[in-house]
Design an enzyme around this catalytic site. Structure first.
Site: not given
Ligand code: GLC
Length: 724
Positions: A172, A409
């Protein structure tokens, strides 16, 4: 008494990882994590399915079916599939996306790994017929997804698809997007009213994108919906259009998987062959920047490369498109201070952004931390290019990070600490995948990761040459050895990274002198070596150097585990006795104990070497004896005069990195070594008490001391790779 490991390494962690996925299972799909991510995400589901493929293949299929049920008629697989029962917790939701036909999805896509996931499932399948049926079911959907990319997202037919929103990259707020986002002029734009929902979910605001970024994310979504998701119109107007090297590499890898699936199903693969050829050419021509000397993403709006040294620039290795002239270059870039260096003892995996860049952040989301999915892909890429050992390091780091810091994460790229969401699904899934891969490999060939086996009538291999020791006084032999070790240490031990430069030692004059010195050892009068500091330092140094000499002379490549009975066979003649590595460690220094996983003490009752055993062993020796592996003590030269202080220091250093207290989960993770030598510390509680003594005065220490008898103890994984 636990001599034979009933459990495989990390088994408890495996069960935990499965629990994480179970807790996140929403009945038809797996949410990435509670709180921030209640819906189904596109590439998450692929990574999650790779994990399930190892033990719950039916669920893996349900996961993928659920995602593809939301595929758009034009083939696009959306980046989020919303769960109608979970609305109200996330922004933007369907009311904001306003997708055609009121679809409950977002209006953008993500890097495709689903053909790869299907192939992974097939490779691990027991029931091949069943698995083939699933491939046949998925094949047309996967094809439609790729046709969408090459049709809608590659209008100039370059073989490269563009992304039109940072979220499409999966990264992101990566620094790569700073330039194209800043170039967007929002001054006069009408931004729809919106409210972020990501800041009240318990994750530190400083690890999240800024409000300024969010305005731009929202502006783009608004633009898409104003154009009713008409791709041709969006292509004309969208200020953010990037041919991302990460995205295209992942797509290319998925093309390869798709081609293989076509082969399995005996389907024509002409169209896929064409995509493969085009994209391979295009990544190598258009996405290779001579100026930067690396692969880079291309900003279609600026008409130039981005300039963002991220780990994604190595992803062409995963794609399999790098030629043999460039792959060593990419490897060198990866194995540099910018990306931590694969061999750096205290560094976990590859951070997502150049650590030397001025805007690098070790904790901010996609601006520096370590992400397991990226490392999982890079490990595959390295392995494909023959960097087998390095791939193992990355995979081992994936295991380590999870075992030490939980299923987070992302992870702080300096200290490894877990960040962002807890119980994060893809971290659990990829942990399961990597560990299951190890188990399979170990079952097939007890090799690198195998635990060094007990003695099997191994013949001793003497590494000094008594017949050469004609001159010099025996009494001086110990000093000569000490002096030679000091020289080698000064030149070839790297105390920071805790590595040994074996190659350098092998070719050095210092090593020649050392060998001459150990040739004098048979003249040493062992009885004159008391049990004081001098003797302790002497034996520790001798042990550490015997390992090093063994590695050099037996040509160990990746691990001492390559040599059967390494620790039993390698020996020096000292005085009139032979001492193997085990003799020194478990006999002399531990006061005649049984080596790990053995029942009987090292020296038998009638063995005359028993008189050289330390009567009161010092448990700190465990942190000074370096057994040639990445998980043992780091190697140092020990001086009699400073021995006390040195032993305290190495013990504290070891404990800081190998004893991890997690009060939240009421658990403590310890180096596996502590499980082998528990008895030396007076049992499990004794281990914890000992560790606490060397821990800094902080809340972890206090927690540990207050909960000695109830904290859950888990063991970390002993990494047998050479500490080179
Ligand atoms: C965030 C991350 C993305 C991921 C999502 C759900 O948006 O940047 O890569 O897929 O979270 O985990």
């Amino acid at each position: 008494m636990g001599f034979f490991l009933a459990q495989r390494p990390f088994e408890a962690h495996l069960a935990q990882a499965k629990r994480v996925l179970q807790d996140n299972w929403m009945g038809g799909y797996t949410r990435p994590a509670q709180g921030l991510y209640p819906h189904q995400w596109n590439w998450d589901s692929a990574f999650i399915a790779m994990g399930y493929a190892n033990y719950l293949p039916r669920r893996a299929r349900r996961e993928l079916r659920h995602l593809f049920a939301a595929q758009w008629p034009d083939g696009m697989v959306p980046h989020i599939v919303f769960n109608p029962e979970q609305l109200g917790n996330y922004f933007p939701e369907p009311d904001f996306w306003q997708c055609p036909q009121g679809r409950h999805t977002s209006g953008i896509t993500m890097p495709p790994l689903h053909a790869e996931a299907c192939l992974h499932l097939h490779r691990l399948a027991h029931d091949l017929e069943d698995s083939r049926a699933f491939l046949a079911e998925m094949f047309p959907k996967l094809m439609a997804g790729h046709r969408y990319f090459y049709g809608a997202r590659d209008p100039e037919r370059e073989g490269l698809v563009y992304i039109r929103h940072p979220w499409e990259s999966g990264r992101d707020n990566a620094p790569a997007w700073d330039a194209p986002l800043s170039a967007m002029d929002l001054e006069r734009a009408q931004l729809p009213a919106y409210q972020r929902r990501d800041l009240d979910k318990g994750v530190d605001r400083h690890q999240r994108p800024t409000d300024r970024d969010y305005d731009r994310y929202v502006y783009l979504v608004d633009l898409f919906r104003r154009h009713a998701y008409d791709e041709a119109a969006i292509y004309q107007e969208c200020p953010f259009l990037v041919q991302d090297v990460g995205f295209n590499s992942i797509l290319q890898r998925d093309n390869r998987a798709l081609q293989e699936i076509a082969g399995i199903l005996r389907q024509d693969s002409g169209e896929i062959d064409e995509w493969l050829a085009q994209t391979s050419r295009a990544i190598n021509s258009k996405l290779w920047s001579e100026r930067f000397g690396r692969f880079e993403s291309y900003d279609l709006r600026a008409g130039d490369f981005l300039d963002s040294p991220t780990a994604m620039n190595f992803m062409p290795l995963y794609a399999g498109v790098v030629d043999s002239a460039k792959s060593p270059l990419l490897y060198a870039q990866m194995n540099s201070v910018s990306f931590c260096g694969l061999r750096q003892g205290n560094c976990f995996a590859i951070p997502n952004y150049d650590m030397t860049a001025s805007d690098y952040s070790e904790v901010n989301y996609w601006r520096g931390p370590v992400w397991l999915n990226i490392n999982w892909m890079l490990a595959q890429g390295l392995e494909d290019y023959g960097y087998y050992f390095e791939a193992q390091i990355l995979r081992k780091d994936i295991l380590e990070l999870v075992a030490r810091f939980g299923h987070r994460e992302y992870y702080d790229s300096h200290r490894g600490q877990g960040l962002g969401s807890k119980k994060f699904s893809w971290s659990a899934a990829l942990f399961i995948d990597v560990l299951s891969g190890y188990y399979r490999q170990k079952d097939a060939e007890p090799g690198l990761l195998g635990i060094v086996q007990g003695s099997k009538l191994g013949r001793t291999r003497l590494l000094n040459h008594p017949e050469a020791s004609r001159q010099g006084e025996g009494g001086e032999a110990a000093q000569a050895v000490q002096a030679a070790v000091a020289d080698i240490a000064g030149a070839f031990f790297d105390p920071l990274k805790s590595l040994v430069n074996y190659q350098g030692i092998a070719q050095s004059p210092q090593y020649q002198r050392y060998r001459q010195a150990v040739d004098q050892l048979p003249r040493l009068d062992l009885a004159a070596l008391d049990q004081g500091r001098g003797a302790l330092g002497f034996w520790i140094n001798l042990y550490n150097m015997l390992v090093i000499q063994g590695v050099i002379e037996l040509g160990v490549k990746d691990s001492v585990a390559e040599v059967p009975d390494f620790f039993d066979r390698l020996a020096y003649q000292v005085g009139s006795h032979r001492f193997s590595l085990h003799d020194i460690y478990h006999g002399v220094l531990r006061g005649n104990q049984a080596p790990p996983r053995r029942l009987l003490p090292q020296f038998w009752p009638w063995d005359s070497r028993r008189r050289f055993c330390f009567a009161r062993p010092d448990p700190r020796v465990h942190f000074a004896l370096s057994c040639g592996t990445r998980s043992c003590a780091k190697v140092e030269y020990y001086r009699a005069a400073d021995l006390e202080q040195q032993l305290d220091e190495v013990t504290a250093a070891f404990i800081i990195s190998e004893v991890l207290v997690d009060p939240e989960e009421n658990r403590v993770a310890l180096a596996e070594l502590f499980s082998w030598y528990q008895a030396d510390f007076g049992g499990q509680e004794g281990v914890l008490r000992f560790a606490a003594r060397f821990m800094p005065e902080d809340e972890h220490k206090r927690y540990l001391l207050a909960n000695l008898d109830r904290v859950k103890v888990e063991y970390l994984f002993h990494d047998w790779h050479l500490n080179r």
